[in-house]
Design a protein around this motif. Structure first.
Motif, PDB file in Angstrom:
ATOM      1  N   VAL A 111       0.668  -1.236  -0.087  1.00 35.93           N
ATOM      2  CA  VAL A 111      -0.159  -0.061   0.102  1.00 35.93           C
ATOM      3  C   VAL A 111       0.938   1.332  -0.102  1.00 35.93           C
ATOM      4  N   VAL A 112       0.682   2.095  -0.995  1.00 31.34           N
ATOM      5  CA  VAL A 112       1.354   3.333  -1.023  1.00 31.34           C
ATOM      6  C   VAL A 112       0.433   4.228  -0.403  1.00 31.34           C
ATOM      7  N   THR A 113       0.760   4.759   0.742  1.00 30.86           N
ATOM      8  CA  THR A 113      -0.441   5.543   1.411  1.00 30.86           C
ATOM      9  C   THR A 113      -0.514   6.955   1.010  1.00 30.86           C
ATOM     10  N   GLY A 114      -1.907   7.562   1.199  1.00 32.93           N
ATOM     11  CA  GLY A 114      -2.263   8.735   0.665  1.00 32.93           C
ATOM     12  C   GLY A 114      -1.183   9.897   1.011  1.00 32.93           C
ATOM     13  N   ALA A 115      -0.752   9.707   2.264  1.00 28.80           N
ATOM     14  CA  ALA A 115       0.360  10.768   2.673  1.00 28.80           C
ATOM     15  C   ALA A 115       1.633  10.473   1.841  1.00 28.80           C
ATOM     16  N   GLU A 116       2.001   9.291   1.377  1.00 35.33           N
ATOM     17  CA  GLU A 116       3.303   9.175   0.465  1.00 35.33           C
ATOM     18  C   GLU A 116       2.944   9.658  -0.601  1.00 35.33           C
ATOM     19  N   ILE A 117       1.816   9.535  -1.320  1.00 33.77           N
ATOM     20  CA  ILE A 117       1.397   9.926  -2.596  1.00 33.77           C
ATOM     21  C   ILE A 117       1.396  11.383  -2.725  1.00 33.77           C
ATOM     22  N   LEU A 118       0.662  12.104  -1.660  1.00 34.33           N
ATOM     23  CA  LEU A 118       0.788  13.674  -1.375  1.00 34.33           C
ATOM     24  C   LEU A 118       2.081  14.062  -1.376  1.00 34.33           C
ATOM     25  N   GLY A 119       2.902  13.524  -0.604  1.00 30.82           N
ATOM     26  CA  GLY A 119       4.396  13.947  -0.420  1.00 30.82           C
ATOM     27  C   GLY A 119       5.115  13.804  -1.759  1.00 30.82           C
ATOM     28  N   ARG A 120       4.931  12.871  -2.416  1.00 30.43           N
ATOM     29  CA  ARG A 120       5.641  12.891  -3.912  1.00 30.43           C
ATOM     30  C   ARG A 120       5.113  14.037  -4.620  1.00 30.43           C
ATOM     31  N   LEU A 121       3.802  14.193  -4.642  1.00 34.66           N
ATOM     32  CA  LEU A 121       3.390  15.322  -5.627  1.00 34.66           C
ATOM     33  C   LEU A 121       3.803  16.783  -4.978  1.00 34.66           C
ATOM     34  N   ILE A 158      -7.135  12.296  -3.332  1.00 32.22           N
ATOM     35  CA  ILE A 158      -6.437  11.186  -2.577  1.00 32.22           C
ATOM     36  C   ILE A 158      -7.431  10.343  -2.015  1.00 32.22           C
ATOM     37  N   ILE A 159      -7.665   9.298  -2.328  1.00 36.96           N
ATOM     38  CA  ILE A 159      -8.578   8.170  -1.614  1.00 36.96           C
ATOM     39  C   ILE A 159      -7.707   7.278  -0.706  1.00 36.96           C
ATOM     40  N   ALA A 160      -7.661   7.541   0.414  1.00 37.56           N
ATOM     41  CA  ALA A 160      -7.142   6.641   1.390  1.00 37.56           C
ATOM     42  C   ALA A 160      -7.776   5.887   2.434  1.00 37.56           C
ATOM     43  N   PRO A 161      -8.468   4.915   1.882  1.00 38.69           N
ATOM     44  CA  PRO A 161      -9.162   4.041   2.839  1.00 38.69           C
ATOM     45  C   PRO A 161      -8.578   3.254   3.716  1.00 38.69           C
ATOM     46  N   VAL A 162      -7.266   2.830   3.517  1.00 40.42           N
ATOM     47  CA  VAL A 162      -6.599   2.040   4.301  1.00 40.42           C
ATOM     48  C   VAL A 162      -5.902   2.885   5.545  1.00 40.42           C
ATOM     49  N   SER A 163      -5.085   3.848   5.014  1.00 40.71           N
ATOM     50  CA  SER A 163      -4.585   4.628   6.244  1.00 40.71           C
ATOM     51  C   SER A 163      -5.447   5.564   6.680  1.00 40.71           C
ATOM     52  N   GLU A 164      -6.157   6.279   6.122  1.00 42.34           N
ATOM     53  CA  GLU A 164      -7.170   7.232   6.724  1.00 42.34           C
ATOM     54  C   GLU A 164      -8.530   6.914   6.539  1.00 42.34           C
ATOM     55  N   PRO A 165      -9.081   6.077   6.958  1.00 42.49           N
ATOM     56  CA  PRO A 165     -10.627   5.639   6.772  1.00 42.49           C
ATOM     57  C   PRO A 165     -11.402   6.670   7.182  1.00 42.49           C
ATOM     58  N   PHE A 166     -12.560   6.553   6.143  1.00 42.93           N
ATOM     59  CA  PHE A 166     -13.449   7.580   6.127  1.00 42.93           C
ATOM     60  C   PHE A 166     -14.823   7.020   6.623  1.00 42.93           C
ATOM     61  N   CYS A 167     -14.974   6.172   7.385  1.00 36.81           N
ATOM     62  CA  CYS A 167     -16.068   5.157   7.411  1.00 36.81           C
ATOM     63  C   CYS A 167     -16.967   6.009   8.490  1.00 36.81           C
ATOM     64  N   GLY A 168     -16.333   7.191   9.144  1.00 37.64           N
ATOM     65  CA  GLY A 168     -17.424   7.723  10.064  1.00 37.64           C
ATOM     66  C   GLY A 168     -18.383   8.590   9.157  1.00 37.64           C
ATOM     67  N   HIS A 169     -17.998   8.940   8.045  1.00 35.52           N
ATOM     68  CA  HIS A 169     -19.062   9.824   7.098  1.00 35.52           C
ATOM     69  C   HIS A 169     -19.504   8.957   5.988  1.00 35.52           C
ATOM     70  N   GLU A 217     -17.568  20.409   6.180  1.00 38.93           N
ATOM     71  CA  GLU A 217     -17.441  19.555   7.365  1.00 38.93           C
ATOM     72  C   GLU A 217     -18.662  18.330   7.175  1.00 38.93           C
ATOM     73  N   ARG A 218     -17.856  17.044   7.668  1.00 40.21           N
ATOM     74  CA  ARG A 218     -18.847  15.847   7.631  1.00 40.21           C
ATOM     75  C   ARG A 218     -19.104  15.383   6.239  1.00 40.21           C
ATOM     76  N   SER A 219     -18.767  16.052   5.364  1.00 37.79           N
ATOM     77  CA  SER A 219     -18.849  15.687   3.844  1.00 37.79           C
ATOM     78  C   SER A 219     -18.718  14.114   3.669  1.00 37.79           C
ATOM     79  N   ALA A 220     -19.351  13.519   2.799  1.00 36.71           N
ATOM     80  CA  ALA A 220     -19.164  12.114   2.474  1.00 36.71           C
ATOM     81  C   ALA A 220     -18.191  11.824   1.362  1.00 36.71           C
ATOM     82  N   GLU A 221     -17.617  12.986   1.066  1.00 35.14           N
ATOM     83  CA  GLU A 221     -16.489  12.709  -0.022  1.00 35.14           C
ATOM     84  C   GLU A 221     -15.442  11.876   0.219  1.00 35.14           C
ATOM     85  N   THR A 222     -15.163  11.155  -0.432  1.00 39.09           N
ATOM     86  CA  THR A 222     -13.887   9.957   0.021  1.00 39.09           C
ATOM     87  C   THR A 222     -12.580  10.555  -0.322  1.00 39.09           C
ATOM     88  N   ALA A 223     -12.576  11.244  -1.337  1.00 37.61           N
ATOM     89  CA  ALA A 223     -11.206  11.929  -1.753  1.00 37.61           C
ATOM     90  C   ALA A 223     -10.995  13.239  -0.971  1.00 37.61           C
TER      91      ALA A 223
END
Ligand code: SAM
Ligand code: SF4
Length: 357
Positions: A232-242, A275-286, A255-261
């Motif tokens: 898994v290349v985490t969202g943080a790592e992808i963002l870091g590269r960019l 950046i869609i990071a369900p593994v490293s930064e789950p968005f399940c709460g929304h 706030e509380r948007s259901a947007e995953t990205a």
């Protein structure tokens, strides 16, 4: 009869608005993170890619597809969507498997585009057949398409998807943009050692072509169960590269948007990425999503271990009211979140291609 005020609220207070409808479990691609073609492809993280087309092809993995009689008909899908829309669903995405493989999918799009309450109808496709269907889909009312494209390198595209189809997919993406099916989104699943070195090139492609590139973390939903955290290349790592290449700033979302990205724009004004990071930064709460599989099962989470079969009700004479009450009951039991990374995590039996990504 169900009251029109009924909504699809779960026991954690989340209200469902987004329904993903899979129309087939079949696919014309063999992405190695989804439906790998061979054992060799399934074990991609162990074997070295030689790209040697000359040697004897390894035996293909035999997948069992659902027989047609088990798939929901377009009438049945429309009925579920109408019922869902009456309960607050306003966003519908047609997916698969590869949705463009299902015969007459434009007929379904036409039916769904006429459902009152559905304000956003979209499709996710690998794009290979898009050129043949684009006009019919647009006429039928499809306004938005998301494509999947993990690589801009022909050989790497072949390696990742099992098909030499990069040119067709690129043509499809450009056609959607030229037809005004905007914003055209292009999704890339980023896997360490496969395409992580292409993140910048993919982002640059999005900038040049005026498309929204979205990078997705690899999730444990592959048929071969090859997923490992290291891949898994985490969202943080992808963002870091960019961000080491471009100046970027976050795009605010309510706030509380259901947007995953998580969206980031380039400060030079040339586009943005998600950046869609369900593994490293789950968005399940929304999470406000429900899924309907091609064979009529409702899934309340990508990682659900139970599915709820609507087919017996749909084919057994249930009224719309009975169906609505049943669906509302299913939604109440939606899981709080996925358990990836927890000691008790269990990968679902069905893969992304069956669940509908
Ligand atoms: N065949 C279509 C396509 O590829 O766009 C639609 C179905 S596909 C299952 C939907 C999305 O799921 C694609 O963007 C694909 O990249 C993504 N996907 C499939 N397997 C995945 C996995 N193991 N992890 C993360 N995303 C995955
Ligand atoms: Fe097919 Fe989409 Fe899965 Fe690739 S990700 S194998 S295109 S269903």
């Amino acid at each position: 009869m169900a009251s029109m005020a009924m909504e699809l609220r779960d026991s954690h207070g989340r209200v469902m608005r987004d329904l993903r409808v899979s129309v087939t479990d079949r696919c014309n691609f063999r992405c190695l993170y989804c439906l790998p073609e061979t054992e060799e492809a399934a074990n991609f993280y162990r074997t070295r890619w030689t790209g040697d087309r000359g040697k004897a092809a390894p035996a293909a993995i035999a997948y069992e597809w659902k027989p047609r009689s088990e798939l929901l008909s377009y009438e049945e899908i429309e009925r579920v969507v109408r019922m869902g829309a009456g309960l607050g669903i306003d966003k519908v995405r047609v997916t698969g498997g590869e949705p463009l493989l299902r015969q007459g999918v434009e007929e379904l799009v036409g039916r769904l585009s006429g459902v009152p309450g559905v304000r956003d109808l979209a499709m996710t496709t690998n794009g290979f057949l898009f050129g043949r269907k684009a006009e019919a889909l647009r006429k039928a009312g499809l306004r938005r398409v998301s494509f999947s494209m993990d690589s801009l390198d022909r050989g790497n595209f072949l390696r990742m998807t099992g098909r030499d189809g990069l040119a067709e997919v690129l043509d499809g993406i450009r056609l959607a943009r030229d037809l005004g099916m905007t914003p055209v989104k292009v999704n890339a699943v980023v896997i360490r050692g496969m395409n992580d070195l292409e993140v910048e090139a993919l982002a640059e492609f999005g900038r040049q072509e005026d498309l929204s590139m979205r990078f997705i973390e690899f999730m444990p939903l592959d048929a071969s169960r090859a997923w490992q955290r290291d891949l898994v290349v985490t969202g943080a790592e992808i963002l870091g590269r960019l961000r080491s290449r471009w100046e970027m700033e976050p795009v605010g979302v309510p706030e509380r948007s259901a947007e995953t990205a998580r969206r980031w724009r380039f400060t030079d004004g040339r586009g943005e990425v998600g950046i869609i990071a369900p593994v490293s930064e789950p968005f399940c709460g929304h999470c406000n999503r429900l899924r309907l599989t091609a064979d009529g099962k409702v899934r309340t989470c990508l990682f659900s271990l139970v599915e709820h079969d609507l087919r017996p009700l749909l084919r057994g004479g249930a009224t719309d009211g009975e169906l609505a009450v049943h669906l509302a009951g299913i939604v109440r039991g939606k899981e709080a979140g996925h358990r990836i990374g927890q000691p008790d995590f269990v990968q679902p039996a069905r893969t992304m291609s069956c669940i509908g990504g």
